[in-house]
Design a protein around this motif. Structure first.
Motif, PDB file in Angstrom:
ATOM      1  N   PRO A 170       4.532  -5.476  11.800  1.00  0.00           N
ATOM      2  CA  PRO A 170       3.874  -4.449  10.990  1.00  0.00           C
ATOM      3  C   PRO A 170       2.354  -4.595  11.027  1.00  0.00           C
ATOM      4  O   PRO A 170       1.826  -5.632  11.412  1.00  0.00           O
ATOM      5  CB  PRO A 170       4.405  -4.739   9.584  1.00  0.00           C
ATOM      6  CG  PRO A 170       4.673  -6.197   9.583  1.00  0.00           C
ATOM      7  CD  PRO A 170       5.118  -6.541  10.970  1.00  0.00           C
ATOM      8  N   GLU A 171       1.671  -3.495  10.624  1.00  0.00           N
ATOM      9  CA  GLU A 171       0.208  -3.542  10.567  1.00  0.00           C
ATOM     10  C   GLU A 171      -0.263  -3.974   9.190  1.00  0.00           C
ATOM     11  O   GLU A 171      -1.411  -4.303   8.989  1.00  0.00           O
ATOM     12  CB  GLU A 171      -0.366  -2.146  10.860  1.00  0.00           C
ATOM     13  CG  GLU A 171      -0.099  -1.685  12.273  1.00  0.00           C
ATOM     14  CD  GLU A 171       0.222  -0.200  12.318  1.00  0.00           C
ATOM     15  OE1 GLU A 171      -0.690   0.616  12.128  1.00  0.00           O
ATOM     16  OE2 GLU A 171       1.413   0.140  12.511  1.00  0.00           O
ATOM     17  N   MET A 172       0.660  -3.881   8.205  1.00  0.00           N
ATOM     18  CA  MET A 172       0.252  -4.214   6.846  1.00  0.00           C
ATOM     19  C   MET A 172       1.396  -4.937   6.123  1.00  0.00           C
ATOM     20  O   MET A 172       2.563  -4.645   6.344  1.00  0.00           O
ATOM     21  CB  MET A 172      -0.093  -2.942   6.068  1.00  0.00           C
ATOM     22  CG  MET A 172      -0.568  -3.224   4.668  1.00  0.00           C
ATOM     23  SD  MET A 172      -1.147  -1.765   3.811  1.00  0.00           S
ATOM     24  CE  MET A 172       0.387  -1.034   3.331  1.00  0.00           C
ATOM     25  N   LEU A 173       1.029  -5.884   5.278  1.00  0.00           N
ATOM     26  CA  LEU A 173       1.999  -6.546   4.417  1.00  0.00           C
ATOM     27  C   LEU A 173       1.587  -6.305   2.967  1.00  0.00           C
ATOM     28  O   LEU A 173       0.418  -6.443   2.627  1.00  0.00           O
ATOM     29  CB  LEU A 173       1.998  -8.057   4.645  1.00  0.00           C
ATOM     30  CG  LEU A 173       2.928  -8.688   5.663  1.00  0.00           C
ATOM     31  CD1 LEU A 173       2.849 -10.202   5.545  1.00  0.00           C
ATOM     32  CD2 LEU A 173       4.361  -8.224   5.469  1.00  0.00           C
ATOM     33  N   ILE A 174       2.558  -5.928   2.136  1.00  0.00           N
ATOM     34  CA  ILE A 174       2.305  -5.874   0.696  1.00  0.00           C
ATOM     35  C   ILE A 174       3.104  -7.017   0.085  1.00  0.00           C
ATOM     36  O   ILE A 174       4.331  -7.070   0.236  1.00  0.00           O
ATOM     37  CB  ILE A 174       2.745  -4.530   0.089  1.00  0.00           C
ATOM     38  CG1 ILE A 174       1.953  -3.383   0.710  1.00  0.00           C
ATOM     39  CG2 ILE A 174       2.561  -4.538  -1.429  1.00  0.00           C
ATOM     40  CD1 ILE A 174       2.388  -2.013   0.235  1.00  0.00           C
ATOM     41  N   ALA A 175       2.422  -7.953  -0.552  1.00  0.00           N
ATOM     42  CA  ALA A 175       3.113  -9.086  -1.157  1.00  0.00           C
ATOM     43  C   ALA A 175       2.986  -8.958  -2.671  1.00  0.00           C
ATOM     44  O   ALA A 175       1.895  -9.072  -3.214  1.00  0.00           O
ATOM     45  CB  ALA A 175       2.514 -10.394  -0.663  1.00  0.00           C
ATOM     46  N   ASP A 176       4.114  -8.664  -3.342  1.00  0.00           N
ATOM     47  CA  ASP A 176       4.109  -8.409  -4.784  1.00  0.00           C
ATOM     48  C   ASP A 176       4.515  -9.690  -5.507  1.00  0.00           C
ATOM     49  O   ASP A 176       5.688 -10.031  -5.555  1.00  0.00           O
ATOM     50  CB  ASP A 176       5.087  -7.272  -5.090  1.00  0.00           C
ATOM     51  CG  ASP A 176       4.898  -6.746  -6.503  1.00  0.00           C
ATOM     52  OD1 ASP A 176       4.191  -7.407  -7.292  1.00  0.00           O
ATOM     53  OD2 ASP A 176       5.460  -5.683  -6.820  1.00  0.00           O
ATOM     54  N   GLU A 177       3.550 -10.426  -6.034  1.00  0.00           N
ATOM     55  CA  GLU A 177       3.794 -11.705  -6.702  1.00  0.00           C
ATOM     56  C   GLU A 177       4.678 -12.603  -5.833  1.00  0.00           C
ATOM     57  O   GLU A 177       5.720 -13.077  -6.288  1.00  0.00           O
ATOM     58  CB  GLU A 177       4.494 -11.487  -8.059  1.00  0.00           C
ATOM     59  CG  GLU A 177       3.749 -10.554  -8.987  1.00  0.00           C
ATOM     60  CD  GLU A 177       2.983 -11.296 -10.078  1.00  0.00           C
ATOM     61  OE1 GLU A 177       2.895 -12.534 -10.016  1.00  0.00           O
ATOM     62  OE2 GLU A 177       2.457 -10.624 -10.968  1.00  0.00           O
ATOM     63  N   PRO A 178       4.265 -12.859  -4.575  1.00  0.00           N
ATOM     64  CA  PRO A 178       5.180 -13.554  -3.661  1.00  0.00           C
ATOM     65  C   PRO A 178       5.452 -14.992  -4.064  1.00  0.00           C
ATOM     66  O   PRO A 178       6.415 -15.582  -3.620  1.00  0.00           O
ATOM     67  CB  PRO A 178       4.449 -13.513  -2.322  1.00  0.00           C
ATOM     68  CG  PRO A 178       3.011 -13.427  -2.682  1.00  0.00           C
ATOM     69  CD  PRO A 178       2.957 -12.609  -3.948  1.00  0.00           C
ATOM     70  N   THR A 179       4.625 -15.579  -4.896  1.00  0.00           N
ATOM     71  CA  THR A 179       4.781 -17.013  -5.168  1.00  0.00           C
ATOM     72  C   THR A 179       4.957 -17.324  -6.651  1.00  0.00           C
ATOM     73  O   THR A 179       4.947 -18.486  -7.028  1.00  0.00           O
ATOM     74  CB  THR A 179       3.560 -17.802  -4.655  1.00  0.00           C
ATOM     75  OG1 THR A 179       2.390 -17.314  -5.310  1.00  0.00           O
ATOM     76  CG2 THR A 179       3.390 -17.642  -3.169  1.00  0.00           C
TER      77      THR A 179
END
Lengths: 275, 245
Positions: A170-179
């Motif tokens: 992908p060209e973009m990653l959305i990380a929603d509270e990944p940690t």
């Protein structure tokens, strides 16, 4: 610009009229790392998810402009969106325990994601899955590929999620509270890994969190949201120069090791921030 | 108040806690940090009586504890959990949740005690007849703390009490815990993976790794970097690295 958001508002119908969850947010994103910080209910996840048109069906979305690589997301049909979701923009969510399929091995899930987008053979997909697990720095990728999610720790599970999201390049990653569900040590490892992968592949990253110092450590820019608005946008290095009282309050109310305080300052919410 | 010697807990083949010893004076606060699986919560659960399969010495206020505890123990030792949404009954009002410990322990004067408890944790009186889903995360954690205080305990066991909360709400709950401790002379044992949170509330900190308490360190030594065990140094480095950003 990969993503352009201009005057985005998201409302939910309620018995007393529409309640606005996002109010007039404007953001631009190129191949860089943007952090969105705010409390629960500040609209940070909704803003990021609107780019993928992944909002609850009753949400009313309006914007002067909402585009992903020139594609008008507001007017795009489901077929167009399917070409973006996963393939061009991946979404990593908080808890791998709820995002992974409990009855499929990690390798099968990654291979499935890879085949859905790359159309290769079973054998190629399996090899790609192991290669991806290696890229997210899992020491024994063959063993982990054969493991079920319950056999993996939280940090390993999140690495598997990231590997799955990377499968279609992908060209973009959305990380929603990944940690948020992970330990401090694992948290740092996962964020460093994402930082490294994003830099190496030239991807854009949106990192959503309620932890302001953490986000500014790993991003180029930080947008601070309060009650549906972006109240301040900062370069990560300029965090110490934040001027908005809400941003300052968020920084001050965290206990720290280096600056002990007998009592934590509590955020005094000013109604003027809402306007 | 609390004296623990060579505490061991086994889950089948795995020894989760391998001989932990520490001492907490009356009115003091002791913190335990460590990663998931380091055994910190297991120690707390053995102490609280939630896990009967332990061996070693557990003494509370001079009385040696057996795996099974009497009613008086549960009045004097109470626990607050990480996720108040999971620890409050979804179909019981705050009033019901707070009156239960009073009924169990045969304490009278329920109406006055509930009103006093809500005031003590700074909840509006109107919250009394609400259900958990009608409250915010911070308010729910205040209800959980109020419930733990209903039986007027001397010891409060805190298992990641602020990990599920926003940082702004975390500050309010930490202040509340500090106030309550000062006012009621409570003894705290607190578990968290966030070193800064532990250091804020606890003058003495035990660092857990792989089921062992590898170091006990005073908060001033920790802040100054006078650590003895590499794992303590590692946790400290992670915490300060982010602060300096």
């Amino acid at each position: 610009m990969l993503v352009e958001i201009d005057n985005l508002s998201i409302a939910f119908p309620s018995p007393t009229g529409d309640s606005l969850a996002v109010r007039g947010v404007s953001l631009k994103l190129g191949a860089e790392k943007l952090g969105i910080v705010g409390e629960s209910g500040s609209g940070k996840s909704l803003t990021a998810r609107s780019i993928l048109k992944l909002l609850p069906p009753q949400a009313k979305v309006a914007a002067d402009r909402l585009t992903f690589d020139g594609i008008d997301v507001l007017r795009a049909g489901e077929a167009t969106m399917r070409g973006i979701r996963g393939r061009r923009a991946g979404l990593i969510m908080q808890d791998p325990k709820f995002s992974l399929n409990p009855v499929m091995t990690a390798g099968e899930q990654i291979a499935e994601a890879w085949r859905a987008h790359k159309k290769g053979s079973q054998r190629q997909a399996r090899a790609a899955a192991i290669e991806l697990l290696d890229q997210v720095r899992i020491r024994d990728p063959k063993r982990v590929a054969g493991a079920y999610p319950h056999e993996l720790s939280g940090g390993m599970g999140q690495r598997v999620m990231i590997a799955m999201m990377l499968a279609p390049d992908p060209e973009m990653l959305i990380a929603d509270e990944p940690t948020s569900a992970l330990d401090a040590t694992v948290q740092a490892e996962i964020l460093r890994l994402m930082e490294d992968l994003v830099a190496r592949r030239g991807m854009a990253l949106i990192l959503i969190s309620h932890d302001l110092p953490l986000v500014s450590h790993f991003c180029d820019r930080v947008a601070v949201m309060y009650a549906g608005r972006v109240v301040e946008e900062l370069s990560a290095a300029g965090l110490a120069q934040a001027t908005h009282p809400y941003t300052r309050g968020l920084l001050d109310c965290m206990p720290t090791l280096s600056h002990p305080k007998p009592r934590l300052p509590v955020l005094a919410r000013d109604p003027a921030w809402l306007t | 108040m609390i004296d623990i010697g060579d505490l061991r807990v086994r889950f089948g083949e795995v020894e989760a806690v391998k001989g932990v010893s520490f001492h907490v004076a009356r009115g003091a606060a002791f913190g335990m940090v460590g990663e998931s699986g380091s055994g910190k919560s297991t120690v707390l659960r053995a102490l609280s009586g939630l896990n009967p399969d332990w061996s070693g010495r557990v003494t509370i206020d001079g009385v040696a504890m057996t795996p099974r505890r009497g009613r008086d123990f549960y009045r004097r030792v109470q626990m607050v959990f990480q996720d108040p949404y999971g620890s409050l009954h979804p179909r019981q009002t705050v009033d019901r949740a707070l009156s239960e410990p009073l009924l169990v322990h045969g304490i009278g004067d329920i109406d006055r005690r509930i009103r006093a408890a809500l005031a003590e944790v700074a909840l509006p009186a109107a919250a009394r007849f609400r259900y958990p889903h009608q409250l915010s995360g911070g308010q729910r954690q205040r209800v959980a703390i109020a419930r733990a205080l209903m039986s007027e305990p001397e010891v409060l066991l805190l298992d990641e009490p602020t990990s599920a909360l926003d940082v702004s709400v975390q500050a309010e709950v930490l202040n509340l815990l500090a106030d309550l401790q000062a006012r009621r002379d409570l003894t705290y044992v607190m578990v968290s993976h966030n070193l800064a949170v532990i250091a804020h509330l606890c003058p003495m900190i035990g660092v857990m790794q792989g089921g062992e308490m590898v170091e006990q360190i005073g908060v001033d030594d920790l802040r100054a970097g006078r650590t003895k065990h590499p794992h303590t140094a590692e946790l400290r480095a992670l915490s300060t690295e982010l602060e300096e950003a």
